[in-house]
Design an enzyme around this catalytic site. Structure first.
Site, PDB file in Angstrom:
ATOM      1  N   LYS A 149       0.856  -1.179   0.000  1.00  0.00           N
ATOM      2  CA  LYS A 149       0.000   0.000   0.000  1.00  0.00           C
ATOM      3  C   LYS A 149       0.892   1.228   0.000  1.00  0.00           C
ATOM      4  O   LYS A 149       1.958   1.227   0.619  1.00  0.00           O
ATOM      5  CB  LYS A 149      -0.916   0.016   1.231  1.00  0.00           C
ATOM      6  CG  LYS A 149      -1.951  -1.094   1.230  1.00  0.00           C
ATOM      7  CD  LYS A 149      -2.869  -0.968   2.429  1.00  0.00           C
ATOM      8  CE  LYS A 149      -3.898  -2.090   2.459  1.00  0.00           C
ATOM      9  NZ  LYS A 149      -4.785  -1.994   3.642  1.00  0.00           N
TER      10      LYS A 149
ATOM     11  N   HIS B 296       1.214   6.520   3.136  1.00  0.00           N
ATOM     12  CA  HIS B 296       0.281   7.638   3.254  1.00  0.00           C
ATOM     13  C   HIS B 296       0.638   8.557   4.419  1.00  0.00           C
ATOM     14  O   HIS B 296       1.529   8.283   5.224  1.00  0.00           O
ATOM     15  CB  HIS B 296      -1.169   7.150   3.355  1.00  0.00           C
ATOM     16  CG  HIS B 296      -1.462   6.347   4.583  1.00  0.00           C
ATOM     17  ND1 HIS B 296      -1.651   6.911   5.811  1.00  0.00           N
ATOM     18  CD2 HIS B 296      -1.615   5.013   4.761  1.00  0.00           C
ATOM     19  CE1 HIS B 296      -1.904   5.976   6.702  1.00  0.00           C
ATOM     20  NE2 HIS B 296      -1.884   4.809   6.087  1.00  0.00           N
TER      21      HIS B 296
ATOM     22  N   HIS C  83       1.430   7.820   8.217  1.00  0.00           N
ATOM     23  CA  HIS C  83       2.723   7.343   8.713  1.00  0.00           C
ATOM     24  C   HIS C  83       3.754   8.459   8.779  1.00  0.00           C
ATOM     25  O   HIS C  83       4.905   8.226   9.155  1.00  0.00           O
ATOM     26  CB  HIS C  83       3.254   6.236   7.802  1.00  0.00           C
ATOM     27  CG  HIS C  83       2.382   5.013   7.770  1.00  0.00           C
ATOM     28  ND1 HIS C  83       1.573   4.711   6.704  1.00  0.00           N
ATOM     29  CD2 HIS C  83       2.181   4.039   8.680  1.00  0.00           C
ATOM     30  CE1 HIS C  83       0.917   3.593   6.954  1.00  0.00           C
ATOM     31  NE2 HIS C  83       1.252   3.167   8.147  1.00  0.00           N
TER      32      HIS C  83
END
Length: 783
Positions: A252, A255, A258
């Site tokens: 993933k 984003h 984090h």
């Protein structure tokens, strides 16, 4: 081997899941451990192959553990993979000068008496400790208080108006006399000396101001000789710390959620490493779970080898979104069918779990046991895929491993933009089943855990009521995140023998970490008190109205483009920059990172691109402006670096120079205080305070057009400020730029103007700076 009748097996299975059935709770796919628990009451079965592995895996390799099996891991990081200059910049502190050389230096300043030391002080690396040692040894007999109480009571101040060191009289615990009277009495008894001016008694405080002659020689001499080593003190030598931070989910995109963990963890790693600690930077990846079953099915349907190689993360994310959409559509269709027939929808995972149990016993397709699906065929296929992963299917594991490795390579590129690297890409998949089983056995033997309605729980009420209860093993035998964290902590200590381990995790996980730490303490592990949780608040305003994730690469790209746009407005300066796009990228990253670190980490903050990319006030671009402006003055002055140490620092008589030197002297104390608070804002606030002093000094402390000796002394002061600013920025994970295109509001017609060649231009420049809050009001104490 023989198995019991399926009717009996089904009865046993349904009893075990009745609680979930009644409450409509989801049942995850069964692990081999779960199957063992179902089968063991009826017939013996062969031991799984993973039982031959040791309880704690070897410290010489980093295999990946999956369902108890071990798979060799391709090395993903090393101690020398840092990009530009931060992680590699700090590999321990070079030795400070000896005390003999310090006393010789003081003797050259006219101080013949050797400095009396205090145990644990660092006067050769921290100029302020020279003053602390002297003041403490003088105050101890005056106050009648033990030296060990006096020395730590001498604290640095954040406001220079309150002195360079300050003593709170009540800290010395003297009874029978008012603290204010004692402060006045001690101030009067303090002797004349070459280090400090007569102390000032202000209420219950005793304020000490350093004499500027010795101070300028000590501080600037230390900065110019030690350079990048100035500031950190080697207090962590011989000790090891693990910093776990960032921890995104594999396959993933990285984003914004984090962002904070990554920035704060990177800073804490740099801070400890600069102070002599052996730092293990660890990334605990979310690299296991049913989502990989969904991804595996999706890739078989929508995957493209060409797109995977070109942009693995985004392609896998596109695949994940596409297959999830199908899963949701099928789920709704199944629900509609059940409603139409007047049937209750089966709790998600129940029939799947039973079917997987039958499948493991080669009973698939047996008459009377046709599988039924509650969430649609795609969800069922995803369960099957993950079940195969847990059982070590070569095809599924190969696909998972490839996704993992490609994701890590992409993450490395993103991390490198933030000047971050890792020594260990760990993850949930790497926690061995043996470690978790060993932890579970210890908890049972010590009475820490107990069975409750088929699950294994830990009741914290006898130890800490606020922690409540925690499940460490579910009814079907599967483990939870907490269980894996316990096993991971035990494995890390076995492998690294750390002196401290820091978890950089959001405050939403406060309870989870408190429960983890308490379990480790109850297990009476002698290293349990070495763990700490550095928490932080949320970043607000980073999602769309629908809650769509904002990706970090997009944020950094937007910041870069914004900075590039600002740079283009100053065409003359833009032409002088060798690689403007790279500079814009560096300054854009600085903007994002400084906004994150400007406030207390526990506070939430609103993400504001316009604010963070502004040059007005305390922002990342303004720090870069301050550093590049000092570099520009250095280039225009043309004074060789070797001449600066020979400068006559006594010529720096102006208050602006003295205040700037006093501020530079505080930097080592700032770092030592930050080691205690673990707050990045402590360093950020200090750097802005210093740049404010710089901004108010340029017109007063001119370098060009003045007498050569004075020019050299002032250039030495500016070089000292540039070095400290550079050190602090690198500690924060930033890359200081040497040339930058300033917006017109910050630029006079030329730097020579602000050095006196064009007073009218200087006046206009000063007025603009004041308007935007970049300098003090004329006539103020710092002007």
């Amino acid at each position: 081997m023989s198995y019991p009748p399926l009717s009996l097996l089904k009865t046993n299975f349904l009893k075990r899941v009745s609680h979930c059935w009644n409450k409509q709770k989801a049942i995850p796919p069964l692990s081999p451990l779960s199957l063992d628990r179902f089968l063991s009451p009826f017939a013996p079965h062969p031991a799984p192959p993973h039982q031959t592995s040791p309880i704690f895996h070897s410290t010489t390799s980093s295999p990946i553990a999956i369902a108890g099996q071990r798979f060799p891991q391709t090395p993903t990081g090393n101690r020398h993979m840092a990009t530009t200059s931060t992680a590699a910049h700090y590999r321990g502190v070079p030795p400070a000068p000896s005390i003999e050389s310090l006393n010789e230096q003081l003797n050259n300043f006219g101080i013949s008496e050797p400095l009396a030391l205090f145990p644990g002080s660092n006067p050769t690396a921290n100029p302020v400790d020279v003053y602390r040692c002297y003041i403490a040894h003088v105050l101890a007999p005056i106050t009648g208080v033990d030296l060990e109480l006096v020395y730590p009571a001498l604290e640095w101040t954040q406001n220079l108006d309150k002195g360079d060191l300050i003593l709170a009289v009540p800290r010395l615990r003297i009874l029978g006399k008012k603290p204010a009277e004692l402060a006045q009495e001690w101030a009067e008894k303090f002797p004349d000396n070459p280090y400090v001016r007569p102390p000032t008694a202000t209420g219950t405080f005793l304020q000490f101001y350093f004499k500027k002659d010795v101070l300028s020689k000590l501080v600037l001499g230390s900065i110019l000789s030690r350079k990048s080593a100035y500031g950190p003190i080697d207090t962590g030598k011989g000790r090891r710390v693990i910093v776990e931070f960032s921890s995104p989910n594999i396959a993933k995109p990285f984003h914004a959620g984090h962002l904070r963990s990554t920035i704060i963890g990177g800073f804490l790693s740099n801070l400890h490493e600069s102070c002599g600690w052996d730092v293990i930077r660890m990334n605990y990846l979310g690299d296991w779970g049913k989502q990989f079953g969904i991804l595996g099915v999706g890739y078989k349907r929508f995957g493209s080898e060409e797109k995977l190689l070109a942009d693995p993360i985004n392609h896998l994310f596109e695949v994940y979104v596409a297959i999830n959409k199908i899963v949701e559509q099928e789920k709704e269709a199944e629900k509609a069918k059940a409603t139409e027939k007047g049937e209750k929808q089966v709790c998600p995972g129940l029939r799947t779990a039973y079917w997987l149990l039958l499948k493991s016993m080669d009973c698939r397709g047996t008459k009377g046991h046709k599988r039924q699906i509650s969430n649609g065929p795609t969800d069922q296929e995803a369960h099957e895929f993950f079940f195969k992963m847990e059982n070590g299917s070569e095809e599924c594991i190969a696909m998972w491993k490839r996704f993992r490795e490609l994701s890590i390579e992409k993450y490395k590129a993103t991390y490198s933009r933030l000047n971050i690297s890792y020594d260990d890409y760990s993850g949930e998949s790497q926690v061995s089943k043996e470690s978790m089983e060993r932890a579970g056995e210890m908890m049972r033997e010590m009475g820490i855990s107990s069975e409750s309605d088929g699950a294994i729980v830990v009741d914290f009420k006898p130890h800490a009521k606020k922690l409540g209860k925690a499940v460490v093993q579910k009814k079907d035998g599967t483990t939870l995140y907490l269980t894996r964290d316990i096993g991971a902590a035990m494995e890390r200590y076995e492998k690294y023998k750390f002196d401290k381990m820091i978890y950089v995790v959001a405050c939403q996980q406060d309870l989870h970490l408190q429960q983890l730490f308490m379990i480790l303490k109850l297990l009476k592990l002698d290293w349990a008190d070495r763990l700490s949780h550095v928490n932080f608040g949320m970043v607000l305003g980073m999602s769309s109205r629908r809650g769509t994730v904002v990706f970090l690469d997009d944020i950094l790209a937007d910041a870069r483009d914004k900075m590039h746009e600002v740079m283009r407005k100053n065409e003359e300066k833009y032409k002088q920059v060798e690689d403007p796009e790279t500079v814009a990228d560096v300054v854009g990253r600085t903007a994002v990172m400084i906004q994150d670190m400007s406030g207390k980490r526990i506070n939430n903050y609103t993400f504001d691109m316009a604010r963070m990319t502004s040059f007005e006030g305390d922002t990342g671009p303004y720090l870069q402006y301050a550093h590049s402006r000092l570099c520009s003055i250095q280039r225009k002055a043309g004074i060789p670096a070797g001449e600066l140490l020979k400068a006559d620092f006594s010529l720096l008589a102006e208050d602006h120079a003295t205040n700037l030197i006093r501020c530079l002297a505080q930097y080592p104390d700032v770092l030592q205080n930050t080691l205690k608070t673990l707050e990045p804002t402590t360093v950020v606030t200090y750097l802005f305070k210093m740049t404010h002093l710089l901004s108010s000094s340029y017109d007063v402390l001119r370098v060009i057009g003045v007498e050569p000796n004075l020019s050299t002394a002032r250039m030495a002061l500016y070089e000292g400020a540039r070095q400290v600013l550079n050190n602090g920025m690198r500690l924060l994970g930033l890359t200081p730029v040497e040339r930058y295109v300033f917006p017109l509001l910050l630029c006079p017609e030329a730097f020579a103007d602000q050095n006196g060649a064009n007073p009218e231009a200087t006046a206009r420049h000063s007025a603009i700076q004041y308007t935007y809050g970049l300098r003090n009001l004329p006539g103020s104490q710092n002007e």
